[in-house]
Each structure stands twice: as structure tokens, then as C-alpha cells.
Design a protein around this motif. Structure first.
Motif, short mmCIF file in Angstrom:
data_model
loop_
_atom_site.label_atom_id
_atom_site.label_comp_id
_atom_site.label_asym_id
_atom_site.label_seq_id
_atom_site.Cartn_x
_atom_site.Cartn_y
_atom_site.Cartn_z
N ILE A 115 3.56 5.32 -6.17
CA ILE A 115 3.32 5.13 -7.61
C ILE A 115 2.24 6.09 -8.09
CG2 ILE A 115 2.43 3.51 -9.34
CD1 ILE A 115 3.75 1.27 -7.76
N ASP A 116 1.18 6.24 -7.31
CA ASP A 116 0.06 7.09 -7.72
C ASP A 116 0.50 8.53 -7.97
OD1 ASP A 116 -1.60 4.93 -7.53
OD2 ASP A 116 -2.43 5.46 -5.58
N GLN A 117 1.54 8.96 -7.29
CA GLN A 117 2.02 10.32 -7.49
C GLN A 117 2.71 10.50 -8.84
OE1 GLN A 117 4.52 11.27 -4.14
NE2 GLN A 117 2.86 11.04 -2.64
N THR A 118 3.10 9.38 -9.47
CA THR A 118 3.77 9.45 -10.77
C THR A 118 2.82 9.18 -11.93
OG1 THR A 118 4.38 7.09 -10.81
CG2 THR A 118 5.86 8.60 -9.66
N GLY B 105 0.82 -1.22 0.00
CA GLY B 105 0.00 0.00 0.00
C GLY B 105 0.85 1.25 0.00
N LEU B 106 1.95 1.26 0.78
CA LEU B 106 2.85 2.42 0.80
C LEU B 106 3.52 2.63 -0.55
CD1 LEU B 106 4.50 1.88 4.32
CD2 LEU B 106 2.69 3.51 3.71
N VAL B 107 3.91 1.52 -1.18
CA VAL B 107 4.51 1.61 -2.52
C VAL B 107 3.49 2.17 -3.51
CG1 VAL B 107 5.38 0.23 -4.47
CG2 VAL B 107 6.23 -0.19 -2.16
N GLN B 108 2.23 1.72 -3.39
CA GLN B 108 1.20 2.18 -4.33
C GLN B 108 0.96 3.68 -4.18
OE1 GLN B 108 -0.24 0.09 -6.66
NE2 GLN B 108 -0.98 2.02 -7.50
N ILE B 109 1.03 4.19 -2.97
CA ILE B 109 0.86 5.63 -2.76
C ILE B 109 1.93 6.40 -3.51
CG2 ILE B 109 0.99 7.45 -1.02
CD1 ILE B 109 -0.33 5.52 0.95
N PRO C 199 6.77 7.74 -18.92
CA PRO C 199 7.18 6.38 -18.53
C PRO C 199 7.24 6.22 -17.02
CG PRO C 199 9.06 7.65 -19.36
CD PRO C 199 7.83 8.47 -19.62
N ASN C 200 7.20 4.98 -16.59
CA ASN C 200 7.25 4.69 -15.15
C ASN C 200 8.56 5.20 -14.57
OD1 ASN C 200 4.94 3.29 -15.80
ND2 ASN C 200 5.90 1.27 -15.75
N SER C 201 8.47 5.84 -13.42
CA SER C 201 9.66 6.41 -12.79
C SER C 201 9.96 5.81 -11.43
CB SER C 201 9.52 7.94 -12.66
OG SER C 201 8.35 8.26 -11.90
#
Length: 608
Positions: free
Chosen positions: A285-288, A279-283, A457-459
């Protein structure tokens, strides 16, 4: 499965697409059914069969076996996760080259045949327990009779029995009833376990989708999103020996009672922590991720194909587009889109084509590429076997998916002229390649091609998934390996496979829970769903710990031996009673016979 993936079998017109799709689907379904039957036969029996190779005094060796057994399973998982995508990526096909799914299915099938031959060759070395009929049916009948008998004698006038299974004593022997009690005791303990598998099996679904929005460039190695799953078996190969040879002995030396059920509780807690980490990782990711419009507004994209600045008014929004540039305008409500040219006094309304942008990140970490043809003639863009088809002037092509790396596009016109354009791509981006009206074939053709980034692209790097994989793998090692051993050790001698099947059934129920929770929750944010699953598992973990506290470990061998001993004593007692009864009956018979003779003689003498 391998045969069903061969398109050429029914591809009579040689276009690369099967003409009889029903045949291929039916064959695939048959393959899936056979896999289900084979898995159902192997999984519950192989662990019990392995445990049967050890004597009762070899508990330590049996525990080591279950660890090695689980380690070998994950070694196979690691190989398949790495090799199968490589086989699938090969091109094969008689008429039209395509991804080689027949090879991806065929190689494992051939290896399974080799494994079967090796297993049969070693058959004489195994300790085999002879089958004793369908024990599962016998258990179900025993339980059914106990419930029926209890229901028929529910009146207070009938005395209560210590256990509801004791109501089967009228029909079934006490040993079978005691064995059923052991099984039901463990199965009751299994009730909370599916929640662990509900989280664990999301590695291949939710976590893989999460990886598609991350950067898999590790420098010397490029990791595809579905290959991140290899972290799990790799960590298992590392953690299982460490747990067996270091952690558990160290805990034992500290004189801590780290019983199997306590291990399983810790495993569930670690899995919950893994989803908190996810969940912390997803937060992050959502910012990117790109910000798409909500349900109440729209987003418009303006592409200026003119070689001059272009003032634009869209409702209350006014801006100017430079030549051959793109601008996205968010939060547009219903409005007029007006264009005002330089050197033109009157306001001009220009009709323009509308195209639909992609609304999500491309699948599997690929990149969505399309091109807008501003040239005066029809053009075609291709990359390997991917082809957009002819694209007319002032129109947009469909998206094609391009993998990470250096992409080389071939842009052709109807006359056969060609321009080679290269582009370096990361993970999960979307680009529109604009071919300017000034485009000309030749050495400098690429100067008239303008790449426009629609989705960046994914960062956020995939390495940030490693902590959550470590936590869930550590939880798996102390939960799953211990669970297999616990299921075997607490099962009666004739029901080892029954409890193994019950253990595996918790996995299936866990997958169903994922579907139910995911559909019922309807959470808009993925990180919130991760936290929801973590919270549910922590709640279940507390319940399981409470149930485990009141569980009493048993030794099925001793219990069965005790019943066997009692049966022998009962048989001896009955045998003695039968001998005494027969002796008493013979004695009475002889006495009656002598008394009868005496009376007859007395009668004869009295007559005389």
C-alpha cells in the motif's frame, strides 16, 4: 444513546446543531455507562449459565454448545456490521435532514427488548443454580487473609506449608481454599493472554484504517472500509463447524494430543502470522500512497489560471506551466517564486493566494473534493446535502467528502444559474475542480471545468486483506472458543462466572496494551508497527507454551466431591467421638454417684 442522537430535542433555532450540547453529551455518557454495566452483567454469566445446562457426563455436548454460542455471537456481529451502517446512512430529522444515528441506535435497542422477552418466556425451561452470595468478595477475603497470615508468620520458627493459600486454614474451610487454588492456577495462566487480544481487536481500528487506503470495488459489490470487518464473522460461521466436525475429529483419529492449551497456543501463533501478512500488505500500500515532503523541505503547487504558457522560476527550479494546468514541485527550500510573462521584458513578482492541501488520505475511503473559482463572479458547489458555500473569484473552497461512485455536482452563481458536472470517483482520492475564467453556463459548461488530481485513488485491492482476516479468524476460533470452554471446565462449581470474568478481563487489558505499545513505539511506518506486534505475540506465545507444558488439568467436580466426602468422614468421626465422650462422661458420672452413696452409707454404719 438513541435519544442523545436526536438533535431536534434542543435545536431551538432549527439549524441542525444542538443548542445544548452538554445535555446530549451527558445522555451519551449515561448510555455508555449502562452499556458497560449491562455488558459486565451479561458476558461473564451467560457462558457459565449455558454450561450449567449440561450434566457432568455431557462434556461433548457442552463443548458443542460453546462453539454454537460463539457462532451465534458472531452471527449477531455480522448482522450489526452490515445493517447498522445502512440505518445510519438514512436521513432523518425534523428541521435539518442528517445521518440517522437515532435509528442506528434505536433498532438494536428494540431488538434487545425482544430478546429479553424471549429469554424471560423460556425461563421455566432452564436449569438454574441458586446464587450463593457474593463469591468474589469471599474469594478476595480468603486470599487477603492468607497473605496477611503468611506475612505475620514469616519467621523461620513457623513450619512451611505446601501452598501459600494454606495459611488461610485458620479462618476458612479447606474446600473454599481448594477452590481458590483452582481459580488462581487458571488466572496465572491468563497473564500472557491479553497480547492476543491486543492484536485481535485492531481489526476494528488499524485494519479498518488500512482498508481506507485500498480499493473496495469487487465488481458486483462495493465494500466500504468499515464493512471489511464482516469478513471476520463470516469466516467464523464457516470455520467453527469445520473445526468441530472435521479438523478436531481428524486430529483425534491421528491420536495427537491436541489439548485445549495447545489449541490456544496455535491460535496465538496464527494471530501473529496474520499481522505479518498485514505488514506485507501495508508495504504494498505504501508504494501507492502520495509522497509528502519531509520535515526539512516544502512542497509547492502551481496552478496556471492564464490562457497562455507560464514560465516559473522557484529558486534553482525552472519550469513552464501550460494553460490551466497544475504542477507540484517537491523539495523546495527557502526560495523566491518569480513569474516571467511573454512579451514582458522586466521580471514581474506577482502576489498569489496560498491554500493548504490535504496531507492524508480521506477517512473511510471517501474522496476529498474542492474547487478553485477562476470565474468572474462568486460561485457555489454542492453535492446532495454537502455544500461548499459561496466561493469568491480566485479563491479555493473547503474540502467536502464524497463517497465512492458517480458524483453529480451542482455549480451555481448568485443569479441562480446552474451547471451539472458529473465525476466517477474511486476510493481515497483528492481532486481540485478548476473553473476556468472562460466558464459559461449552458449545455457545454462542463468543458470549462478542469479536474486536477491531488491524491490518486486507492489502487491496491481490499481482497488482499482476506488472508490476514483468515489467519486471525482461524486463530480466534481455536483460541477464543477453546478458552471459553477451558475457563468453564477448570472452574469450581461456585466460581464459573468468576473465571469467565477473568477471561474477559484479558480482553480489556489487551486493548490497553495497544494504546501503550502504539504510543511508546512511535514508529513512523505502519508496517513496522504490525511486525512489532507480531514479534511481541510470538514471544508471548513461547512463554505461554512453556507455562501450558507444566499445567496439570483438573476435574473440579471430583476434587469438590472428595472434599465433601472427607467432610462427611470428618463429621462422622467427630460424631462418634462425641458419642464416646458423652458415654464416657455419663459412665464416670454414674460411678462417682455410686461411690458417693457407698461412702455415705459406710459412714453412717460406722457411726452406728
Amino acid at each position: 444513546m438513541a435519544v442523545s442522537a436526536i438533535h431536534d430535542i434542543t435545536d431551538t433555532n432549527r439549524d441542525g446543531t444542538p443548542d445544548n450540547m452538554t445535555f446530549h453529551v451527558a445522555l451519551s455518557m449515561v448510555g455508555l455507562v449502562l452499556i458497560a454495566l449491562g455488558t459486565g452483567g451479561i458476558k461473564p454469566c451467560v457462558a457459565a449459565f449455558g454450561g450449567d445446562q449440561f450434566e457432568d457426563h455431557q462434556e461433548k455436548q457442552r463443548s458443542t454448545f460453546f462453539s454454537i454460542f460463539y457462532l451465534s455471537i458472531n452471527a449477531g456481529s455480522l448482522l450489526s456490521t452490515v445493517i447498522t451502517p445502512i440505518l445510519r446512512a438514512q436521513e432523518c430529522g425534523i428541521h435539518v435532514p442528517q445521518k440517522c444515528y437515532p435509528l442506528a441506535f434505536g433498532v438494536p435497542a428494540a431488538l434487545m427488548v425482544v430478546a429479553l422477552i424471549v429469554f424471560i418466556v423460556g425461563s421455566g425451561m432452564y436449569n438454574k443454580t441458586a446464587p450463593q452470595g457474593n463469591i468474589l468478595v469471599k474469594v478476595c477475603k480468603c486470599i487477603g487473609f492468607a497473605i496477611k497470615n503468611r506475612f505475620q508468620h514469616r519467621s523461620p520458627q513457623y513450619p512451611k506449608r505446601s501452598h501459600w493459600m494454606d495459611w488461610a486454614e485458620e479462618k476458612y474451610d479447606k474446600l473454599l481454599i481448594a477452590q481458590v487454588k483452582m481459580v488462581l492456577k487458571v488466572l496465572f495462566l491468563y497473564i500472557p493472554l491479553p497480547m492476543f487480544w491486543a492484536l485481535f481487536d485492531q481489526q476494528g481500528s488499524r485494519w479498518t484504517l488500512q482498508a481506507t487506503t485500498m480499493d473496495g470495488d469487487f465488481g458486483i459489490l462495493i465494500i466500504q472500509p468499515d464493512q471489511m470487518q464482516t469478513v471476520n464473522p463470516i469466516l467464523i460461521l464457516i470455520l467453527v463447524p469445520i473445526m468441530d466436525s472435521v479438523i478436531y475429529p481428524l486430529i483425534s483419529k491421528c491420536k495427537l494430543n491436541f489439548s485445549p492449551l495447545k489449541r490456544m497456543t496455535v491460535g496465538m501463533f496464527l494471530a501473529a502470522l496474520a499481522f505479518v501478512a498485514a505488514g506485507l500488505v501495508q508495504i504494498q500500500i505504501d508504494q501507492t500512497l502520495p509522497q509528502f515532503p519531509s520535515d526539512t523541505v516544502s512542497q509547492a503547487k502551481f496552478i496556471n489560471m492564464l490562457d497562455r504558457k507560464l514560465p516559473i522560476r522557484a529558486g534553482a527550479n525552472n519550469f513552464t506551466l501550460d494553460p490551466f494546468t497544475v504542477l507540484c514541485q517537491n523539495s523546495l527550500t527557502k526560495c523566491d517564486l518569480s513569474f516571467q510573462y511573454q512579451h514582458v521584458e522586466n521580471l514581474n513578482y506577482i502576489s498569489f493566494p496560498q491554500f493548504i492541501d490535504t496531507k492524508t488520505k480521506p477517512e473511510q475511503g471517501a474522496n476529498s473534493i474542492r474547487f478553485f473559482n477562476g470565474f468572474s463572479s462568486t460561485m457555489n458547489l454542492s453535492l446532495g446535502t454537502e455544500d461548499t458555500g459561496p466561493v469568491a473569484t480566485n479563491t479555493m473552497s473547503d474540502y467536502i467528502l464524497v463517497p465512492q461512485g458517480q458524483a453529480a455536482y451542482r455549480i451555481k452563481d448568485n443569479a441562480g444559474k446552474e451547471c451539472l458536472y458529473t465525476q466517477s470517483l474511486g476510493f481515497g482520492s483528492s481532486y481540485t475542480l478548476i473553473i476556468k475564467p472562460t466558464f459559461q453556463f449552458g449545455q457545454n459548461c462542463t468543458e470549462s471545468i478542469q479536474p486536477v488530481m491531488d491524491i490518486s485513488p486507492n489502487s491496491f485491492h481490499m481482497a488482499w486483506q482476506i488472508p490476514q482476516y483468515f489467519l486471525i479468524t482461524a486463530g480466534e476460533v481455536v483460541f477464543s472458543v477453546t478458552g471459553l470452554e477451558f475457563s468453564y471446565s477448570q472452574a469450581p462449581s461456585n466460581m464459573k462466572s468468576v473465571l469467565q470474568a477473568g477471561w474477559l478481563l484479558t480482553v480489556a487489558v489487551g486493548n490497553i496494551i495497544v494504546l501503550i505499545v502504539a504510543e511508546a513505539a512511535t514508529l513512523s511506518e505502519q508496517w513496522a508497527e504490525y511486525i512489532l506486534f507480531a514479534s511481541l505475540l510470538i514471544l508471548v506465545c513461547i512463554i505461554f507454551a512453556f507455562m501450558a507444558y507444566f499445567y496439570t488439568y483438573i476435574d473440579p467436580t471430583k476434587i469438590e466431591a472428595q472434599f465433601a466426602h472427607n467432610d462427611d468422614d470428618e463429621k462422622k468421626r467427630k460424631s462418634v467421638e462425641m458419642v464416646r465422650k458423652d458415654s464416657f462422661q455419663n459412665h464416670n458420672k454414674n460411678r462417682r454417684s455410686s461411690d458417693s452413696n457407698f461412702d455415705e452409707n459406710k459412714f453412717k454404719n460406722s457411726r452406728l
